[in-house]
Structures are given as C-alpha cells and as structure tokens.
Design an enzyme around this catalytic site. Structure first.
Site, PDB file in Angstrom:
ATOM      1  N   LYS A  29       0.846  -1.208   0.000  1.00 44.97           N
ATOM      2  CA  LYS A  29       0.000   0.000   0.000  1.00 44.97           C
ATOM      3  C   LYS A  29       0.873   1.247   0.000  1.00 44.97           C
ATOM      4  CE  LYS A  29       0.887   1.697   4.170  1.00 44.97           C
ATOM      5  NZ  LYS A  29       1.681   2.804   4.417  1.00 44.97           N
ATOM      6  N   LEU A 115      11.313  -4.734   3.474  1.00 45.55           N
ATOM      7  CA  LEU A 115      11.095  -4.663   4.928  1.00 45.55           C
ATOM      8  C   LEU A 115      11.181  -3.229   5.423  1.00 45.55           C
ATOM      9  CD1 LEU A 115      13.171  -7.360   6.836  1.00 45.55           C
ATOM     10  CD2 LEU A 115      10.810  -7.425   6.016  1.00 45.55           C
ATOM     11  N   ALA A 116      10.277  -2.884   6.325  1.00 42.02           N
ATOM     12  CA  ALA A 116      10.277  -1.555   6.947  1.00 42.02           C
ATOM     13  C   ALA A 116      10.421  -0.458   5.900  1.00 42.02           C
ATOM     14  CB  ALA A 116      11.395  -1.452   7.996  1.00 42.02           C
ATOM     15  N   GLY A 117       9.695  -0.615   4.787  1.00 40.86           N
ATOM     16  CA  GLY A 117       9.832   0.308   3.661  1.00 40.86           C
ATOM     17  C   GLY A 117       8.749   1.363   3.595  1.00 40.86           C
ATOM     18  N   GLY A 118       7.766   1.309   4.500  1.00 36.97           N
ATOM     19  CA  GLY A 118       6.640   2.248   4.406  1.00 36.97           C
ATOM     20  C   GLY A 118       5.589   1.786   3.419  1.00 36.97           C
ATOM     21  N   ALA A 120       3.940  -1.227   4.069  1.00 38.28           N
ATOM     22  CA  ALA A 120       3.102  -2.126   4.874  1.00 38.28           C
ATOM     23  C   ALA A 120       3.265  -3.605   4.523  1.00 38.28           C
ATOM     24  CB  ALA A 120       1.626  -1.715   4.786  1.00 38.28           C
ATOM     25  N   GLY A 121       4.495  -4.012   4.250  1.00 37.58           N
ATOM     26  CA  GLY A 121       4.745  -5.411   3.882  1.00 37.58           C
ATOM     27  C   GLY A 121       4.352  -6.397   4.987  1.00 37.58           C
ATOM     28  N   ALA A 124       0.692  -6.663   5.088  1.00 41.63           N
ATOM     29  CA  ALA A 124       0.236  -7.418   3.916  1.00 41.63           C
ATOM     30  C   ALA A 124       0.348  -8.916   4.198  1.00 41.63           C
ATOM     31  CB  ALA A 124       1.075  -7.038   2.698  1.00 41.63           C
ATOM     32  N   ASP A 156      -2.827  -1.205   9.480  1.00 46.29           N
ATOM     33  CA  ASP A 156      -2.977  -1.294   8.025  1.00 46.29           C
ATOM     34  C   ASP A 156      -3.566  -2.634   7.569  1.00 46.29           C
ATOM     35  OD1 ASP A 156      -1.598   1.114   7.948  1.00 46.29           O
ATOM     36  OD2 ASP A 156       0.315   0.191   7.413  1.00 46.29           O
TER      37      ASP A 156
HETATM   38  P1  ATP Z   1       4.042   0.245   7.769  1.00 43.62           P
HETATM   39  O1  ATP Z   1       4.028   1.000   6.483  1.00 43.62           O
HETATM   40  O2  ATP Z   1       2.832  -0.615   8.021  1.00 43.62           O
HETATM   41  O3  ATP Z   1       4.413   1.064   8.950  1.00 43.62           O
HETATM   42  P2  ATP Z   1       6.563  -0.817   6.946  1.00 43.62           P
HETATM   43  O4  ATP Z   1       6.337  -1.115   5.504  1.00 43.62           O
HETATM   44  O5  ATP Z   1       7.357   0.397   7.257  1.00 43.62           O
HETATM   45  O6  ATP Z   1       5.184  -0.832   7.690  1.00 43.62           O
HETATM   46  P3  ATP Z   1       6.965  -3.591   7.512  1.00 43.62           P
HETATM   47  O7  ATP Z   1       7.795  -4.206   6.441  1.00 43.62           O
HETATM   48  O8  ATP Z   1       5.526  -3.838   7.487  1.00 43.62           O
HETATM   49  O9  ATP Z   1       7.280  -2.037   7.593  1.00 43.62           O
HETATM   50  O10 ATP Z   1       7.554  -4.135   8.871  1.00 43.62           O
HETATM   51  C1  ATP Z   1       7.782  -3.401  10.016  1.00 43.62           C
HETATM   52  C2  ATP Z   1       8.371  -4.364  11.041  1.00 43.62           C
HETATM   53  O11 ATP Z   1       7.430  -5.411  11.300  1.00 43.62           O
HETATM   54  C3  ATP Z   1       9.634  -5.083  10.559  1.00 43.62           C
HETATM   55  O12 ATP Z   1      10.788  -4.351  10.828  1.00 43.62           O
HETATM   56  C4  ATP Z   1       9.587  -6.378  11.323  1.00 43.62           C
HETATM   57  O13 ATP Z   1      10.267  -6.248  12.541  1.00 43.62           O
HETATM   58  C5  ATP Z   1       8.106  -6.615  11.660  1.00 43.62           C
HETATM   59  N1  ATP Z   1       7.514  -7.769  10.914  1.00 43.62           N
HETATM   60  C6  ATP Z   1       6.889  -8.794  11.446  1.00 43.62           C
HETATM   61  N2  ATP Z   1       6.449  -9.662  10.512  1.00 43.62           N
HETATM   62  C7  ATP Z   1       6.807  -9.168   9.337  1.00 43.62           C
HETATM   63  C8  ATP Z   1       6.650  -9.609   7.996  1.00 43.62           C
HETATM   64  N3  ATP Z   1       6.023 -10.749   7.690  1.00 43.62           N
HETATM   65  N4  ATP Z   1       7.160  -8.840   7.026  1.00 43.62           N
HETATM   66  C9  ATP Z   1       7.771  -7.656   7.337  1.00 43.62           C
HETATM   67  N5  ATP Z   1       7.968  -7.206   8.584  1.00 43.62           N
HETATM   68  C10 ATP Z   1       7.479  -7.943   9.583  1.00 43.62           C
END
Ligand code: ATP
Length: 318
Positions: A29, A115-118, A120-121, A124, A156
């Site tokens: 997203k 991962l942690a890219g903003g 919402a992986g 998802a 999310d």
């Molecule tokens: P958002 O946009 O929802 O704030 P994001 O895209 O910045 O999220 P995510 O990749 O969703 O970040 O992950 C944030 C943290 O969630 C990761 O650093 C990790 O510690 C934890 N996490 C737990 N399960 C997962 C998963 N299946 N995939 C990614 N991160 C996960």
C-alpha cells in the site's frame, strides 16, 4: 450412474477446507494522503488517511501441517524472524483462536515488498495469512470478519484484506472503501537501501511539532477525493500529501535527493510512502513510468526503481 450435485456440496467443501496448497497474493500500500493528528492516550496517533493498493505483491502459500511453521524467500530473507513475532504467524494464531481450530499449517512467503519500507509489507503478510488459513482450515469467515481480526494485528491490516482505494480513520484500522469510477494510476516506486522504523518516524514527527519545526498538518481528505474523481493525474499529483514526510526526511536526508531526481525525470509529483524510506512518484501514463524508473535506476538514488499501477485488489486466493 453419476451422482447428482447437491447445493450443499460447496458449503461442505468450505467447511472441510482445502486439501491442496492455498496461494494468496497480497499487494503493497501507499498513502495518497496521510494526515497525522494528535497523539492519543493509547499511544497511537489519530489518522486521516487515503490508502491505495499497488501492484507490488507478496505471495503466501499455506499447506496442511502438524504444527505451525513459516519459511520465506525474497526481500528480507535471513533478516526477518520466522517465529511467533512474525505477523504471518501472529495472524494464523489469531484466526485459529477466533475460529476455535488448531493453528496447524505450513506457511511459505515469497516477499517482494521491502522490509520496513513504508509499504506495509508486514501488514500485507498478516492479511495474506488470514485469507490463506481461512481457506485452508475451511473456517469460512466473511471479509468483514477477517478485517475485524486484522484490526488487532495492525492498523494497516484491515485495508490489505480489502485493497482498492479507501479512507482510513481511527488509528487507520477503520476502513471505508472509495467507490470511484475505475481509473488506473501509474506509479514509480523507488526502494531505498535499509528500512525506517515506523514508531521512530512518528516520534520524530512529535519532536518536530513540539519544536515548531514541522509543516502545517494536512487536514481533511476532501481535496484528495475531489482529485480522484477528476481522473486527471496532474490534479491528483497536486493533492498528494504526507504529514510523516518531514520526519522521514529528517531521519534520512538523502531522500530529498531521491524526490528531486524523480521530479527532474518528469514525475508529476513524488512523496515519501508512509513512514518511508520508499518514495513513490505519480506518472502521466505507463510509458512515462517506465522511463522515470529507468532514469532513477541510472541516477543511483535508490536500491531499485519499479513501476506499479493501482488500485488493485487486496489479499486474494489465486
Ligand atoms: P508500515 O508502512 O505498516 O508502517 P513498513 O512497511 O514500514 O510498515 P513492515 O515491512 O511492514 O514495515 O515491517 C515493520 C516491522 O514489522 C519489521 O521491521 C519487522 O520487525 C516486523 N515484521 C513482522 N512480521 C513481518 C513480515 N512478515 N514482514 C515484514 N515485517 C514484519
């Protein structure tokens, strides 16, 4: 003699669950508008956001098993814990608890969402696990019931069950779909090296606001919805906004260069996605998006530049 089909057959099948693997695709997203309100007593900020699902996907496959296990490949493999802290495992436990079934499944994730890219992986993957395990176990919950379980897993997650374009309120978990005439928007997604922590980005925004160093808050989503209805990418470009962008730029100053490079390459607008560090750019059309992605890759301002379109459906089997 051929046995007659009975109307109950499909229901029986749903109750028994799937004997073969169930494969679910789930999108990333972006937030077309991310308005961050005051900090609430429960530690969350009040949000006023417009979610938009784009065509970068994680894929989760669920198979029958005697325990609950998770394996993975792709983005974050080797970095991301595969234990009970993983959102896919937490989602499977939450569904099993709700439905009163044993949480037994072999889950495998193919991750493309950084991962942690903003983007919402993690959310998802939680949405994908709910949809996949519901089919595997034959628990037969409605999308709204799944979204109810999803809300406890992360703000999310309900949106990623539904997909499309939707208004998110509360801490983002209260989702109302936007019934817009179908228009496909073309995006370039600039994926950065390394992630940014979402809680740290909100804490930085609070700090900037306390110091009087943050820009004015975005306010209502009316302008964004009006822009979506006009179906003109130039109008939508002018309406995009993210209250967390100043915080992400303060934490990762190099993102200013990424945003500049995208706009110099002809993007109509660029914003930080959610809490960053991914930047997304709106393009006039698919060809322009390809060209901008190629220029960003050459400019070396990101780890990877991809094109995507949206809106797309949420977590779906197939
Ligand atoms: P958002 O946009 O929802 O704030 P994001 O895209 O910045 O999220 P995510 O990749 O969703 O970040 O992950 C944030 C943290 O969630 C990761 O650093 C990790 O510690 C934890 N996490 C737990 N399960 C997962 C998963 N299946 N995939 C990614 N991160 C996960």
């Amino acid at each position: 003699m051929t046995e007659a089909w009975r109307p109950d057959d499909d229901d029986d099948q749903q109750r028994r669950g799937a004997s073969g693997p169930v494969r679910v695709r789930v999108p990333a997203k972006v937030n077309l508008h991310l308005g961050v309100g005051p900090l609430r007593r429960d530690g969350y900020h009040e949000l006023n956001t417009v979610y938009h699902a784009i065509s970068i996907y994680d894929e989760l496959t669920a198979r029958r098993g005697d325990t609950l296990t998770l394996t993975m490949e792709g983005e974050g493999a080797g970095e991301l814990a595969l234990d009970d802290t993983n959102l896919a495992i937490r989602a499977a436990h939450a569904l099993a608890g709700y439905a009163g079934v044993p949480p037994h499944a072999r889950l495998h994730l193919r991750k493309q969402i950084p991962l942690a890219g903003g983007l919402a992986g993690g959310s998802a993957d939680a949405a994908a696990a709910l949809v996949a395990c519901d089919a595997l176990w034959g628990t037969g919950l409605s999308r709204d019931e799944l979204a109810g379980i999803a809300a406890d897993l992360g703000s999310d997650v309900p949106f990623l069950i539904h997909g499309g374009t939707a208004l998110g309120t509360g801490r983002g978990e209260a989702v109302s779909p936007v019934l817009a005439r179908p228009t496909s928007w073309h995006w370039v997604v600039a994926i950065a090296d390394g992630g940014l922590s979402t809680p740290a980005a909100y804490a930085e925004l609070d700090r900037l606001r306390d110091a009087g160093a943050a820009g004015p808050p975005l306010g209502s989503t009316d302008g964004l919805f009006a822009a979506l209805r006009q179906r003109d990418p130039r109008v939508l470009a002018a309406a995009l906004g993210n209250d967390l962008q100043d915080a992400a730029l303060a934490m990762r100053p190099s993102l200013a260069g990424t945003l500049k490079a995208g706009e110099a390459a002809g993007a109509l607008a660029g914003i930080v996605s959610g809490s960053g560090p991914t930047c997304v750019f709106l393009a006039t059309n698919a060809d322009d998006a390809e060209r901008i992605a190629a220029e960003l890759a050459t400019a070396g301002v990101c780890r990877q530049a991809r094109t995507a379109h949206g809106p797309v459906a949420g977590a779906r089997i197939g």
